[in-house]
Design a protein around this motif. Structure first.
Motif, short mmCIF file in Angstrom:
data_model
loop_
_atom_site.label_atom_id
_atom_site.label_comp_id
_atom_site.label_asym_id
_atom_site.label_seq_id
_atom_site.Cartn_x
_atom_site.Cartn_y
_atom_site.Cartn_z
N UNK A 3 113.52 33.24 39.71
CA UNK A 3 112.71 32.66 38.65
C UNK A 3 111.37 33.39 38.64
N UNK A 4 111.05 33.97 37.50
CA UNK A 4 109.75 34.62 37.33
C UNK A 4 108.87 33.66 36.53
N UNK A 5 107.72 33.35 37.11
CA UNK A 5 106.79 32.40 36.48
C UNK A 5 105.51 33.09 36.09
N UNK A 6 104.99 32.69 34.96
CA UNK A 6 103.64 33.06 34.54
C UNK A 6 102.80 31.80 34.66
N UNK A 7 101.83 31.83 35.54
CA UNK A 7 100.95 30.69 35.77
C UNK A 7 99.66 30.87 34.96
N UNK A 8 99.39 29.95 34.06
CA UNK A 8 98.16 29.95 33.28
C UNK A 8 97.19 29.02 34.01
N UNK A 9 96.39 29.62 34.89
CA UNK A 9 95.45 28.85 35.70
C UNK A 9 94.15 28.71 34.93
N UNK A 21 99.78 25.06 21.53
CA UNK A 21 101.19 24.62 21.61
C UNK A 21 102.02 25.19 20.47
N UNK A 22 101.46 25.18 19.27
CA UNK A 22 102.19 25.70 18.11
C UNK A 22 102.48 27.20 18.28
N UNK A 23 101.51 27.94 18.77
CA UNK A 23 101.71 29.39 18.97
C UNK A 23 102.80 29.63 20.02
N UNK A 24 102.76 28.87 21.10
CA UNK A 24 103.79 29.01 22.13
C UNK A 24 105.17 28.73 21.55
N UNK A 25 105.31 27.60 20.87
CA UNK A 25 106.63 27.17 20.41
C UNK A 25 107.15 27.97 19.22
N UNK A 40 117.61 31.15 31.39
CA UNK A 40 116.95 29.90 31.03
C UNK A 40 115.46 30.16 30.87
N UNK A 41 114.87 29.53 29.88
CA UNK A 41 113.42 29.62 29.65
C UNK A 41 112.87 28.20 29.64
N UNK A 42 111.85 27.97 30.45
CA UNK A 42 111.18 26.67 30.48
C UNK A 42 109.68 26.88 30.30
N UNK A 43 109.09 26.03 29.48
CA UNK A 43 107.64 26.01 29.31
C UNK A 43 107.18 24.68 29.88
N UNK A 44 106.36 24.75 30.92
CA UNK A 44 105.88 23.56 31.61
C UNK A 44 104.41 23.36 31.29
N UNK A 53 92.52 21.28 41.88
CA UNK A 53 92.58 22.73 41.78
C UNK A 53 93.87 23.22 42.43
N UNK A 54 94.68 23.99 41.78
CA UNK A 54 94.40 24.63 40.51
C UNK A 54 94.77 23.73 39.33
N UNK A 55 94.06 23.91 38.25
CA UNK A 55 94.45 23.30 36.99
C UNK A 55 95.34 24.31 36.29
N UNK A 56 96.54 23.90 35.95
CA UNK A 56 97.50 24.80 35.32
C UNK A 56 97.75 24.33 33.89
N UNK A 57 97.25 25.08 32.94
CA UNK A 57 97.42 24.71 31.54
C UNK A 57 98.89 24.84 31.13
N UNK A 58 99.57 25.82 31.72
CA UNK A 58 100.97 26.06 31.37
C UNK A 58 101.60 26.92 32.45
N UNK A 59 102.90 26.74 32.62
CA UNK A 59 103.70 27.63 33.45
C UNK A 59 104.92 28.01 32.63
N UNK A 60 105.15 29.31 32.50
CA UNK A 60 106.37 29.81 31.88
C UNK A 60 107.31 30.18 33.02
#
Length: 112
Positions: A3-9, A21-25, A40-44, A53-60
């Motif tokens: 699983x490769x994750x992109x963490x938006x910290x 959210x609209x841009x992501x979706x 599989x693709x998940x947007x968390x 801390x950390x505050x994570x706005x999103x994880x792909x």
């Protein structure tokens, strides 16, 4: 399995939550789901946490069968397109983004 994750910290800029959210979706999910070899693709989106801390706005999180599949996807034209479309997302975000690849085990749940 990997699983490769992109963490938006960080956080989405005030007043930009719906646009983010609209841009992501509407713009990014259709690209991410076209990555060659993606299973599989998940947007968390973080709802709550037991730490501040950390505050994570999103994880792909994208699941792959092999590291070779990840390498092919990262070298694909759709990745280049995704990076370009992501620039708009970064305008709505205060923070940093980093990527991590995890090896992932899957375990069946107990039937009891």
């Amino acid at each position: 399995m990997f699983i490769r994750c992109a963490f938006f910290r960080g956080r989405v800029k005030a007043g930009m939550e719906e646009a983010f959210d609209r841009h992501v979706h509407e713009r990014l999910v259709p690209l991410w789901t076209r990555f060659p070899g993606a299973l599989e693709v998940r947007v968390l989106r973080q709802v709550e946490s037991d730490v501040s801390d950390p505050e994570l706005a999103m994880v792909l999180a994208i699941r792959w069968a092999s590291r070779e599949d990840i390498a092919r996807a990262l070298d694909s034209p759709v990745r280049c397109e995704s990076r370009e479309v992501s620039k708009k997302l970064f305008e709505m975000f205060d923070g940093t983004v980093f990527h991590t690849v995890f090896s992932a085990g899957e375990f069946a749940l107990s039937a009891s």
